[in-house]
Write a protein that holds these residues in place. Structure first.
Motif, short mmCIF file in Angstrom:
data_model
loop_
_atom_site.label_atom_id
_atom_site.label_comp_id
_atom_site.label_asym_id
_atom_site.label_seq_id
_atom_site.Cartn_x
_atom_site.Cartn_y
_atom_site.Cartn_z
N GLY A 15 49.98 12.70 31.10
CA GLY A 15 50.46 13.58 32.15
C GLY A 15 49.60 14.84 32.24
N THR A 16 50.12 15.85 32.89
CA THR A 16 49.38 17.10 33.08
C THR A 16 49.74 18.10 31.99
N ARG A 17 48.74 18.61 31.33
CA ARG A 17 48.94 19.66 30.33
C ARG A 17 48.66 21.00 31.00
N SER A 18 49.61 21.93 30.90
CA SER A 18 49.48 23.24 31.55
C SER A 18 49.49 24.33 30.49
N ILE A 19 48.39 25.10 30.43
CA ILE A 19 48.25 26.15 29.42
C ILE A 19 48.25 27.51 30.12
N PRO A 20 49.19 28.40 29.78
CA PRO A 20 49.26 29.71 30.44
C PRO A 20 48.20 30.67 29.90
N ILE A 21 47.71 31.56 30.76
CA ILE A 21 46.77 32.61 30.39
C ILE A 21 47.46 33.95 30.62
N GLU A 22 47.55 34.75 29.57
CA GLU A 22 48.25 36.02 29.66
C GLU A 22 47.34 37.16 30.13
N LEU A 23 47.93 38.13 30.79
CA LEU A 23 47.21 39.31 31.25
C LEU A 23 46.62 40.05 30.05
N GLY A 24 45.32 40.38 30.13
CA GLY A 24 44.65 41.13 29.08
C GLY A 24 44.26 40.31 27.87
N SER A 25 44.42 39.00 27.95
CA SER A 25 44.13 38.15 26.79
C SER A 25 42.81 37.42 26.99
N VAL A 26 42.37 36.79 25.92
CA VAL A 26 41.20 35.92 25.95
C VAL A 26 41.62 34.56 25.44
N CYS A 27 41.28 33.52 26.18
CA CYS A 27 41.64 32.15 25.82
C CYS A 27 40.38 31.40 25.41
N SER A 28 40.29 31.05 24.14
CA SER A 28 39.12 30.32 23.66
C SER A 28 39.33 28.82 23.85
N ILE A 29 38.23 28.13 24.19
CA ILE A 29 38.26 26.70 24.47
C ILE A 29 37.20 26.02 23.62
N GLY A 30 37.57 24.93 22.97
CA GLY A 30 36.59 24.21 22.18
C GLY A 30 37.21 23.11 21.36
N ARG A 31 36.38 22.45 20.56
CA ARG A 31 36.85 21.34 19.74
C ARG A 31 37.50 21.81 18.45
N GLY A 32 37.21 23.05 18.03
CA GLY A 32 37.76 23.58 16.79
C GLY A 32 39.24 23.86 16.88
N THR A 33 39.94 23.72 15.77
CA THR A 33 41.39 23.87 15.76
C THR A 33 41.85 25.31 15.97
N GLN A 34 40.93 26.29 15.83
CA GLN A 34 41.32 27.68 16.02
C GLN A 34 41.42 28.08 17.49
N ASN A 35 40.99 27.20 18.40
CA ASN A 35 41.00 27.53 19.83
C ASN A 35 42.39 27.41 20.43
N LYS A 36 42.66 28.26 21.41
CA LYS A 36 43.94 28.16 22.12
C LYS A 36 44.00 26.86 22.91
N ILE A 37 42.89 26.49 23.55
CA ILE A 37 42.79 25.19 24.21
C ILE A 37 41.85 24.33 23.38
N MET A 38 42.42 23.42 22.60
CA MET A 38 41.62 22.55 21.75
C MET A 38 41.43 21.22 22.47
N LEU A 39 40.16 20.81 22.61
CA LEU A 39 39.83 19.59 23.32
C LEU A 39 39.17 18.62 22.35
N GLU A 40 39.81 17.51 22.08
CA GLU A 40 39.29 16.52 21.15
C GLU A 40 38.36 15.57 21.89
N ASP A 41 37.17 16.07 22.20
CA ASP A 41 36.18 15.30 22.94
C ASP A 41 34.80 15.62 22.36
N ASP A 42 33.99 14.59 22.11
CA ASP A 42 32.69 14.79 21.48
C ASP A 42 31.72 15.58 22.36
#
Length: 325
Positions: A15-42
């Motif tokens: 289905g659709t995954r929806s990730i909120p972005i907060e005012l004044g925040s930074v959203c990190s994206i990557g394969r690492g587990t420390q990211n807010k948006i973690m993408l398990e893709d090579d």
């Protein structure tokens, strides 16, 4: 609770995954587990990209020096780029959509008890990267025990030098050392870049005595690079595991320059922006060169010199006195 000003939607078989972005925040994206948006893709790098939202519909994406790039509507972006409602954002080979809306229109997704720590906006920085040349061969010749003593001494003395020179952050990756100097929101000048240049010279002096100190058959040599430009500087990770670091193409290119310095047999290579900040006397210490950098489509112009020539030039012009407070 912070206002939610946007969301990132990712389609997947479940289905659709929806990730909120907060005012004044930074959203990190990557394969690492420390990211807010973690993408398990090579196709996705461990630290791939960052979205920061400083006001209502004022959100930006910055590529964090990824391997496969960050794209907005199929156009690759290399600097901090503004996002608009409905943009198709592609991270590696993973597509997603960015939507702006009122807080009430966004359903928050539970993302755990350790939210991403806010990091700062883009800053002008100079990056110093240095690592030990022929580390594997040297280890085979002298043994792991003695080489571990060399690494411990190198990183310890390098850390003291970077602290003394006012580096905002420093990292140690195996036999490699990275120091980052924060120049703020204004473009850097000669006074800004002289600290990292002096530190590079000092690192060459540090390893010059290692052969005698550790009783080695061969001298310990390092390669180094300096690069200047914009980067995202601040805390990355969760509140329980925050890491003050720098991300972006400027950082990535510094590592690539150091690796490519072997192509032209220079011990120190600096990027064009770094060279442009130097005084004419110091500029004359470097020779122009063209390097093929991994992950870059076109050859990159740079400037190189030897450790001995750098030391001689700094001695000739007089090592500038810098305030390290």
């Amino acid at each position: 609770m912070a206002d939610i000003v946007a969301r990132v939607e990712i389609e997947n078989p479940a289905g659709t995954r929806s990730i909120p972005i907060e005012l004044g925040s930074v959203c990190s994206i990557g394969r690492g587990t420390q990211n807010k948006i973690m993408l398990e893709d090579d196709s996705v790098s461990r630290n791939h990209a960052i979205i920061d939202c400083q006001s209502g519909n004022d959100c930006y994406v910055t590529d964090a020096g990824s391997r496969n790039g960050t794209f907005i509507n199929d156009v690759r972006v290399g600097t901090r780029t503004r996002l608009r409602h409905g943009d198709c954002l592609r991270i590696g080979e993973v597509p997603m959509r960015v939507l702006f809306a009122e807080t009430s229109e966004i359903n928050s997704e539970s993302i755990g008890a350790s939210p991403t720590v806010v990091i700062t906006a883009a800053r002008h920085v100079t990056v110093l990267v240095a690592d030990i040349r022929d580390f594997t061969g040297l280890t085979r010749r002298v043994g792991e025990k003695r080489m571990s003593d060399v690494i411990r001494e190198f990183t310890g003395l390098a850390g003291e030098e970077l602290d003394r020179a006012g580096a905002a952050t420093q990292k140690y990756i195996g036999d490699a050392v990275m120091g980052v100097w924060d120049h703020g929101s204004d473009p850097p000048n000669a006074e800004n870049v002289i600290r990292p240049l002096l530190s590079a010279s000092r690192l060459f002096e540090i390893v010059a005595v290692f052969q005698q100190r550790f009783g080695l058959d061969d001298p310990v040599r390092i390669g180094a690079a300096l690069n200047t430009g914009l980067a995202i500087l601040g805390n990355l990770g969760s509140r329980t595991a925050a890491d003050y670091t720098a991300l972006g193409d400027t950082i990535n290119k510094a590592f690539r320059l150091e690796t490519a310095s072997k192509q032209v047999n220079f011990e120190l290579v600096i990027g064009s922006l770094t060279w442009g900040c130097l005084s004419p006397d110091l500029q004359s210490c470097f020779q122009p060169c063209e390097l093929t950098l991994k992950g870059y489509d076109q050859p990159e112009g740079a400037y190189g010199t030897s450790a001995a020539r750098l030391g001689s030039c700094l001695g000739r012009v007089g090592k500038p006195k810098v305030d390290t407070n």
